[in-house]
Structures are given as structure tokens and as C-alpha cells.
Write an enzyme that holds these catalytic residues in place. Structure first.
Site, mmCIF file in Angstrom:
data_model
loop_
_atom_site.group_PDB
_atom_site.id
_atom_site.type_symbol
_atom_site.label_atom_id
_atom_site.label_comp_id
_atom_site.label_asym_id
_atom_site.label_seq_id
_atom_site.Cartn_x
_atom_site.Cartn_y
_atom_site.Cartn_z
ATOM 1 N N GLY C 147 29.601 13.850 -16.579
ATOM 2 C CA GLY C 147 28.526 13.074 -17.207
ATOM 3 C C GLY C 147 28.144 11.872 -16.359
ATOM 4 O O GLY C 147 28.903 11.431 -15.492
ATOM 5 N N CYS C 148 26.968 11.337 -16.627
ATOM 6 C CA CYS C 148 26.440 10.244 -15.795
ATOM 7 C C CYS C 148 27.300 8.988 -15.909
ATOM 8 O O CYS C 148 27.722 8.415 -14.899
ATOM 9 C CB CYS C 148 24.987 9.958 -16.138
ATOM 10 N N TYR C 149 27.567 8.536 -17.138
ATOM 11 C CA TYR C 149 28.409 7.352 -17.290
ATOM 12 C C TYR C 149 29.797 7.598 -16.698
ATOM 13 O O TYR C 149 30.367 6.741 -16.028
ATOM 14 C CB TYR C 149 28.591 6.999 -18.767
ATOM 15 N N CYS C 152 29.975 7.276 -12.934
ATOM 16 C CA CYS C 152 29.876 5.889 -12.467
ATOM 17 C C CYS C 152 31.178 5.128 -12.720
ATOM 18 O O CYS C 152 31.654 4.370 -11.865
ATOM 19 C CB CYS C 152 28.699 5.236 -13.192
#
Lengths: 343, 343, 343, 343
Positions: C147-149, C152
Site C-alpha cells: 500500500g502507498c502509506y 512510505c
């Protein structure tokens, strides 16, 4: 004076609440919304202060007529036409913010709005009222508030058109922020689409065109049409109209600024900018002002007029209060002493 | 082919680095900036990848002439005029992004730019080159890249003007994002002023006016002037031009879309939109495309043309690469296969 | 290699098209969307160039298996779980961008996603693969893209967690642009709501929490939980994670920057910033980079780590291509040489 | 009461004019600015209405003392320290918006502000006054208005710190709009840099840190430090503070909301959100409110507190008026009945 608002959960209705709760002469009698009846306004909008919080009631005309002196319809076009009829029948004063009562011609409405018109006998009861050009002899209690674009355009053109100083081929390039389209969801108002973007929409088909030409005609004889474009710019609030007109007589160029100053001298909400200076959008956002500047181009004989307003205030709720003040005999600026935050 | 860039720390120069470092036929020989000499590009701009990082050199013409085949001047107006002379004297090919070599008339330049012109003998060496209308017989190695507004306007008007289909009174309402004004600091580019705002600036005085009329005249005989306005909108990138023209012959309205399609059929970077559809700004931001749409209004006899570009790419760095491709004989689109991120 | 994309009209799918159409080793075999089948991609998205335009096909697994070597599911959580099964059954390689195959525990998925899980036997076929920590011995052809979060956060914490340098109480304050929520309409993504605003949403309930703790646990033994908040900021793209951790041993503060540099030395898409410098969001927007900076506070013994990515590229489509490159044996950065536009 | 404002062309000063010109109990006696002396305010700021327009005077302390009852210093840190001395010497009441009189320790000021401090004997005359925790026995007429970040943080933490419910390791992740940095030009406030971006600046070095710890210490005994970060987000106005604290006693989690409600029950400008609900930034922008929400995470034992204010109003001008009301004995909310525009 006690005022009820129908449609108080839309942007225009909410601005009415914000303005009227501080109005020295007016009390908000009630707020009405069928979809949100029973809720407190603060459940929908967390920003409002406790002082302006109220429980929403359903739309009940009897109750409204019994409890208020005037009703403001902050409902969309197509809804006002239906709701207004009972108030007209019972002679209860109305200010309508929608486009439903701006024409007396049913067919004209239906061609541009693609909706069924209110019957002609109701249309004829309403006065289309741009408050700067209010005629005191009017005493009819049913007021149709001008559209946001139309307000910005008409105030910007009035001096030139009323004095018949310009050729007929007016070109209007209008830009609006996203609140102009209301709170309903659409792809064009999705943040990812609107942000960092600009779009021209409804080319030659915007429903404010006949409203503009109708008023220009009223001022100067037959105005067949205008070239009018509307674009979305990535701001929440504000309308920025750039208008291009040609002078009939080039020698009049030197007196235009003076003319504008003279026409708007006594008007509390139109501020003609210093000679040679054009307004920016932000200087009116959050206020009821319409700021106007103009420049003349000798080479092209074109006058460029820039007219700016806050679409939700001068273009809707603020102007409705201004009309209400005139109707009720209060000072025109009562409750409207708003200054743009600017930063 | 080895290319040097002078002024590589400005927005246009940085875009050149970003584009050229992926160009299949071109190598960046060197980057030059007197103010940042000795620094790595990545010290100034953290976004660039290590692959395109380089140490900046001072502006040394001898060194450049020895080490590259062509120099791109991504320097502001008033700087290019001075820097270009030594390269012209020594016949070293130049593409200049500034406004300094767009006219052959010193006085015209000085009237609009309020700066000293390069001497006329240098001005005459340069070809003003809009790549879509490139004439292959030209072999002069000094190319003046068109201005961003001028590019957007000229591509939008070319078919109508070249075919002499329109009346002379053209009205152009152009809007630009903030990167158009470059990275130098000013109140108008302060976030708090520009955000949520719109401003019309340099009314009737923008220096791209003579550039536009010069090219329109070249296409169709004497074009005395245009009515041209420029406004700032709160986006970083992009120019959105709305143009209003009147048809000489109303019967030609039906063939306009076809005409545009025909004129731009072979042009890789001009995309005429489907009939009746207008482009939005974002669909070109980040690309070298100029997208154009038009609609005709029977009642006013006005054609509204919307033309959009990315001011830093099609309006500056991308177009320079396009001109470079044409000059060097590479495919016109080489290195320019950029698609807008859109979201 | 021929690749099919299902869900190509969403933001992630569209970014895949934009990236893959320039990939030197990959051909897009087909695009699939049940809702838009039969349309050209350019009818939905006017920004794409003709070079990447294609007609969308319905979602037909047989056809896909016959015509491509791998399928990318750019479909939402809850849809991928259903679509993937037939490809797994027939051993057709998949990269899935949704959250549906990131856990092996059905109950865990259902608790956080509030949706029915794919059966456990399918979950177990998938490898959750953060490409920077790819283990080459893995040869299973079913890849779950992080996932994106989570991407990061995990890249920002990996060196500290893998070396067990920090206390367990990690605090993560993550901010995301609006494209993170996709193109479906909602009040929170209405321009008027999102613009000029910031909101913390799903406090302690974001579905990326178990994905983060699962990977932290894999790296360092039991990681029970993290304190993780997500807020919306008014940008289209990008995730900005600010993370606060406490050092077990204060004496290690001096070697942290070196550690990060060592861990990411060979990783083409993680750029550790110069010592003492923190990245801004824009320097990665439009690229596949994850940029990381850190500062130590002696008084509080807290290391502040800032990690930024483009949510649609490194957080979705770009990372999928990176995983695809690793799976296919291409250079890890193949087709991903993207530099942020920055201005 | 007659009030003079020095520094009325900055953002804070301009907001003071906007608020005070509608204050029922206060008259603006004069506006002062050395750089703009002789100009009308409307020449600098076109948004203000004629009702609040005034000619700016130079900064003349004698004149001010003769013509007003109190002076507000809306001047930057480093300027107030110098200007205030003569008013203190002559016992003329002051409210200072800068950071110059927030400490009594010269060295502390100089360490964090990197500027010369006012002499200690002046520092000691000033009361640092957060109006919600105003102590009526104070009668000293020299008031230091709290900083914007400090206000937002202190109101968000006060109930927990005063009751000593939390561990000492407080983590504050604060975000601010661009108006917080004032109107002076810098690369970080250039639209192209700030738009679509987010940046963490002054990590561990923000000058509001000692102001926060000083007040926390005053409430609860020694508070050595806080972990405090500040980031810029692309809005003009507003501070959004996310704070993470650990409960000493998990059993107290259930009574936190009630505690906040009790503490702020009588405070007109602090609105504790309904249980489980967090405020967004926009709901306070344009108002003097500080809205606070909190959620508890059982797994991490962390309370997340979100506190939001308008940095120019509750964080500067509005709070100064609130302090002025308390000083003068007017109702605390007098002149501050502002509701966020929200759309």
C-alpha cells in the site's frame, strides 16, 4: 422582522444564516430542509458558532407563514418554482435565490433551464431585482434575486449600456470558483479534477445568458444576445468577469472612469477602482462588494472591464439580504458590513 | 549532438535538463550559470535524479564553443541579447528562449521590453521559429524560440488567419499559471497573494502582443493589432487562451473543425479536440502538446477557440527541443514523448 | 513481455498505462474495464497521447490468459480478491495493487477492511513484496504490491527497525493528497471541502496499520502495533510521513545517517537526503523515488524521520512496475526513469 | 477606548483593523507604519471598505500616548523590543504580538530568536497572557500575546497537563499555512514552491518551543522539553496541530472528553468537538475559535489530540482583541463574533 430560510444546508442557505444571525434588524425565525429535518445545523456544519445553531425543520408552508414575515428560498432551480406557489397564493413575501422566477416567459425558462417552468401567472408576480438599480415604486413582495454571473456582468456593464456608449457585440469571459456549482457531487468538482485545472463549460449555453440580455434590453432597447463564456478556476469562491466592448465614439474614452464613479457614487457595494487600476478576485471574496475597473485600448478601441464579486455573497446570500433591506426599509448595507479576509 | 545550456537554474533551463537527459540523440555537454557556478544541480534542485545531476560551470563562451555543437540560452530577456553576440560572431548555433531576438526592429523591442535591444545586425541573424510552421529551406543556425503566450495564441489562430476567414478584431483572453513569471520573488508570486486569487496584469501592454501581430501579419498581410489580456490563475503550470473571433462568412462555420484537423494532421504536438469539445488545462500540463477546441455561436457569429499548453514545455523548453530536433534533422518528436500526469 | 491491465480507468491503472507505454521491455497487451468496455481510453482521459490510446475490453480471464504473460490488477480492494482466483488457479502471473492479498490471515483482513476476504488458500499463494527488500529466491508468480502509506512508512523505518535501534513506541503522522482516495465521488473529495483544508481521518483505524506491523514484525520480531494517523492535505499527489522514534542507545545517534546511506546505497529509488536535510513533498511527485531525511533531537532523544513518495507511482503503479521488473529479470529501474516536474 | 496600532500593514496588523473597526467598544485612534506613512490603508490593501480606511501615520510615540489609551504592537520580533520601551517607561498600556516579551530571561530569548533581547527590566513588566487562563488579579498593563503555534498547542494540551495525566514525552506535529510566515518575500513562500508541496522546517529549532515548555512548566512543574515539528501546508491560513501523548493511567481514558468539556465550558472560543470527532482546519479559518478533538488508542495508550486555529486571528489579532477585552473589562467575546466562511 422574522425570516425563514428554506434550503439552509446548501452553500447559499448557509451563508444566509451566517449573515443574518448578525443582522441588527432581522431575526432568523426558522431553518427548513426536508432532507436534514430534525438535525442541528452544527451537526452538518461544524464551523458555525453556537450562537447561530438551530434545529432544522421540515418544509411546512403553514408553519412558516404563521411564524415569519418573509421566506427566503435558497433552493435550486426546479425546486423553488414548486415551493413558491403556496407563498404567493397566500401573499407571503418571498426572496428567491434560484433562476426560477427571473423571466416572465415560460418557454424562455424551459429552453435554457431544461426544466418545467412555474406557471406564467406566478412568474408575473415576481420582480427581478438588482438592488443597485432598485426602483422604490415597486412594492410587490415577491423578489427574484439575480444570478451570480448576471450580477457581476450587469454591474460591470450598466453605465456603458444605459448610456448607449457601446456597440452591441459584447464579449464576456467569466470565470468562477467551485462553490458556484453547489455542494452536490460531480466529476468536475472532484478535487483531483478541479485542482491545478481550468475548464470552459457550457459554451454559449449558460442559463444566465437570457437573464443578462433581458436586463441589458430593459436598459437600452433591444439587446439580442451577448457572447458569454464561463470557466472554472481552482478557487472556492469568486467570480472574475473580463468584458470586452467597443466604443461607439472614441472621444468618450476619457470620461468613462468618471461615468462609472458617478453611477456608483451612492451605491454602498460597488467600488469603482482608481483610474487605470483593475481589481483582483480576492479583494471581494468574503464581502458583498462588486469591484470594477476598466482600461481603454486606443489601438483596438476596446474597453476592457473587470468586475469581481463573491458568488455566494454578492452573487447570492448577501444580495438577498440587500434586497431584503430595501424591501423592509432598512439601510441598504444593514448587516452587510463584511470585509474580505484577503490573506 | 552535444548541447550546452546557459541559465540552467531557472524554470525553463531546469526543464531542458529534465527533457534532454532522456533524449535519445542528444547529450547535455554542460550547464552554465554564473550565479551558481561550482555547485551541483542537485544542491539547488533536490528533485533531479542522480542520472541528470551535473556540476554547473560559469558562463564561458570559449569553453562552450569548444565542447558543444549548440548552445541553448535559457536566460531572461536582456541577458540573452548580450550573451548571444559572441556565439553569433563565431557562428556557433543558438536556440534562444528569451524575447531578445524575436523582432528585427530594435525600436519595437525597446518599446515593449523597456530594455536595450541587441544591435540590429544580430537581430537579423535570427529566425523566429514556431516549429509547426517550420520552413525546411531555412538553414540559419540562430533560432528564436517563440514566447509561451504567443505559441498558445498562434497555434490556436493559425488555420483561421492563414485562410483569412476572420475579421480583424480578435479578442484574446489568456490566463497563465505562476511559473510563467519565473522564480524571482515578487508580491504577485507570494503564495498568500496568488492563492485563491485571479488578477489581470499588463492590460494592453504585454510584450507578446507585437510578437503575435508580427506572425499574424506574416501569415495574412497587415495585422495591425490584437486585443490581448493576460491574467494569473492559481496553478503552477499552464496557459489557457480563450479567443473570440468573428467569421467573415457565416457559411464557413460548418467546415472549421475539419480545417483545423487538416492543418494539424501531421503535427505531432497539436491535438485538435473532437468536434464540439474543448480541452481543459490539465490535459497538457507536463507535456509538449498544444490542445485546441472550438465552438461556433450562430447568434453572435463568434468562434470561441480554446488553446492550452504547458508554458514551461510547449511554451519554452519542450518547444526548444522540438526546434532543435528540426534543426538537427532528428524526428520532430524525439525526446518529447511526454504525457500529462493529469491527476 | 506482454502485460494486461484490469481496472485501467482508475488513477492507478491510468498511471500504469502512462508508465508501461514507454517501458523498453514491456508491451501493453490489453486494457480491461467492465464499466468502460468498448470505449477508447482517450474518450475517458483526454490527456493521453495517441501512442498510448487503446480500446478497452471487458474483463475476460480466458482472453487475458491467452494474450498476455502477466496481469496487473489495478482494481479496488474487494474486487481483486474475486478476480484473482481464476488467474491463480491457472497459474497466470499476477501483480495486485489492492489490499486483498497482503495478509495470509482472513480474519485480519476482514477486521480492517470490513470486506469478505479471499479464501486462505489463495492468500497463501501471494508474496507481499516491497521491492527494495526483494528476496531473489522467491519465485512465486503472485505478487501483492504494498500500500502507498505502508511503502512510505516502511522505507522510512527499515534501517532502524531491522537494526533494532529504536524503542517500540513508534509514532507516525502521515499526510496524503486527494488522489489517494481514488476517483470515486465523496464529500471529502469535493473541491470546496478539500481545498484550503486539512482533516485527520480514520484515526487509529486505517487499514494500512496491520500491513505496517506485519512487515516490522518480519524484520525485527514481534511488533505489536504502531501509532498511525492519516490526514488529507490539499494537493493531488503525494504522501508525506513524519515519524517519531526513540533511540534505545543515544550513542548511536551519530551513525544514523550513515546507516541509512548504507542500507539504500544500491537501491535506485530511495534517496537518502544529505545529512541534516529533509525532503519536501514535491521533489518526488511524478517520480518513483522515496526520499528520506532524518534529524535527531538530543533533548528528547527522538529521531524525526521524513519520508515522501508519490502515492500513485512509488505507492502504486511505479512500484508495480518495479516489482514486475524484478519478477521478469529486467533492470529494476527499467521504464521508471521519471523525474519530478517540481515546478 | 481608543487604540493605536503600530505595524498595521502586516497581516496581523491588517486583521486587527478589520476586527477592531467593528468592535462595539473600541475606536481605532490611529494606524502607524514608518514605511507607509502618508498613504491611505486602501492604497496598500484594496479589499478594505471605506469605513475602515485611514491615513497611516509614522511611528511617533508622543503622538500615540497623547491620542490613545493603548497601543498594539503588530510589529515583528526584534522591532517590538525596541519600540515598546518608551511606552513602558511612560506607563502607556501595550499589547505586543511579537515574540519579544514572552520570556523574562534575555539569554533564552537570544538563543532561540537569534536577536538581541530587550533589557530584562522591560521583560519583567510584561505578562504572557493566554486569555483562556487569564488571572483576574493581574493588573499590569503590558501584555505579551502568545504565539500562534503556542496558542494552538497549549489550548490542546492544557487539560491533560494541568491535571498531570500524561507522561512527559509529548510529540507535537504542527502544520501551518503560508500567512504564518508573514508578507516578506522568500523562496519558501513563492507560489511555485509552496503550492502542491509540504515541507518540514526548523526541525527541533522553532522559537515557539521555549514558549510552550515555559507555560507547561507553569502549569505542572518542570517540563523540560517537547518534541515539536512545524511543517508548511499549501493553504493561506490556519494551524493544524496533531499531538500525541501517553496516559499515565489507562483507566483515565474514559473521562478525557468530559474533562476537556469541563475545562472549556465557560470559554467562548474553545469548542471541544463531540466525543470521537476531530475538527478540520477550515471550520476555524476566519474565526477566533480554537477547536479541539481527541481520540484514545487502547493498543498504544496514546491520546491523539487535534487542535486547530486561524493563525492570524486566534493566533494573533483576534487573541489580542480578546486580551484587550479582558484588560478593559469588556465581555471577552466583544467584537469577535466571527464565523468561518467554510466554503
Amino acid at each position: 422582522m422574522d425570516v425563514s430560510i428554506i434550503g439552509s444546508t446548501g452553500y447559499g442557505g448557509m451563508e444566509l444564516v451566517r449573515i443574518l444571525h448578525k443582522h441588527p434588524n432581522i431575526r432568523i425565525a426558522s431553518l427548513h430542509s426536508d432532507s436534514a429535518a430534525g438535525k442541528r445545523l452544527s451537526e452538518i456544519y461544524p464551523h458555525i458558532g453556537s450562537s447561530s445553531d438551530m434545529v432544522l425543520r421540515p418544509v411546512e408552508s403553514d408553519w412558516i407563514i404563521a411564524h415569519s414575515d418573509l421566506v427566503i428560498l435558497a433552493t435550486p432551480s426546479g425546486v423553488s418554482s414548486r415551493l413558491a406557489q403556496v407563498f404567493v397564493d397566500r401573499n407571503h413575501p418571498i426572496i428567491d435565490l434560484s433562476g426560477d422566477f427571473r423571466f416572465t416567459d415560460e418557454a424562455l425558462y424551459e429552453r435554457w433551464y431544461k426544466k418545467q417552468s412555474a406557471p406564467c401567472r406566478y412568474l408575473k408576480q415576481f420582480t427581478y431585482q438588482l438592488p443597485e438599480f432598485f426602483k422604490s415604486e415597486m412594492d410587490r413582495p415577491f423578489i427574484s434575486n439575480p444570478g451570480c454571473y448576471a450580477t457581476c456582468v450587469l454591474l460591470g456593464l450598466a453605465p456603458l449600456v444605459q448610456q448607449q456608449l457601446i456597440e452591441e457585440n459584447i464579449i464576456i469571459d467569466a470565470k468562477s470558483g467551485l462553490s458556484g456549482a453547489g455542494k452536490s457531487l460531480s466529476h468536475s468538482s472532484h478535487f483531483v479534477n478541479a485542482h491545478d485545472n481550468m475548464t470552459l463549460y457550457k459554451a454559449n449555453q449558460h442559463q444566465h445568458i437570457p437573464e443578462i440580455t433581458q436586463q441589458l434590453t430593459a436598459w437600452s432597447g433591444m439587446y439580442d444576445t451577448v457572447q458569454f463564456s464561463t470557466s472554472l478556476i481552482p478557487v472556492s469562491r469568486g467570480i472574475f468577469c473580463t468584458m470586452y466592448v467597443q466604443l461607439k465614439d472614441r472621444d468618450k474614452a476619457g470620461m468613462l472612469h468618471e461615468l462609472y464613479q458617478a453611477v456608483y457614487k451612492e451605491k454602498p457595494f460597488v467600488r469603482v477602482q482608481p483610474d487605470g487600476q483593475l481589481p483582483d478576485l480576492k479583494q471581494v471574496a468574503g464581502s458583498n462588494y462588486c469591484d470594477i475597473g476598466l482600461v481603454y485600448n486606443k489601438k483596438t478601441n476596446v474597453v476592457t472591464i473587470v468586475s469581481v464579486i463573491d458568488n455566494l455573497i454578492k452573487g447570492a446570500a448577501g444580495q438577498a439580504v440587500q434586497n431584503l433591506n430595501l424591501f423592509a426599509g432598512y439601510p441598504e448595507a444593514s448587516g452587510l458590513d463584511l470585509v474580505a479576509p484577503y490573506f
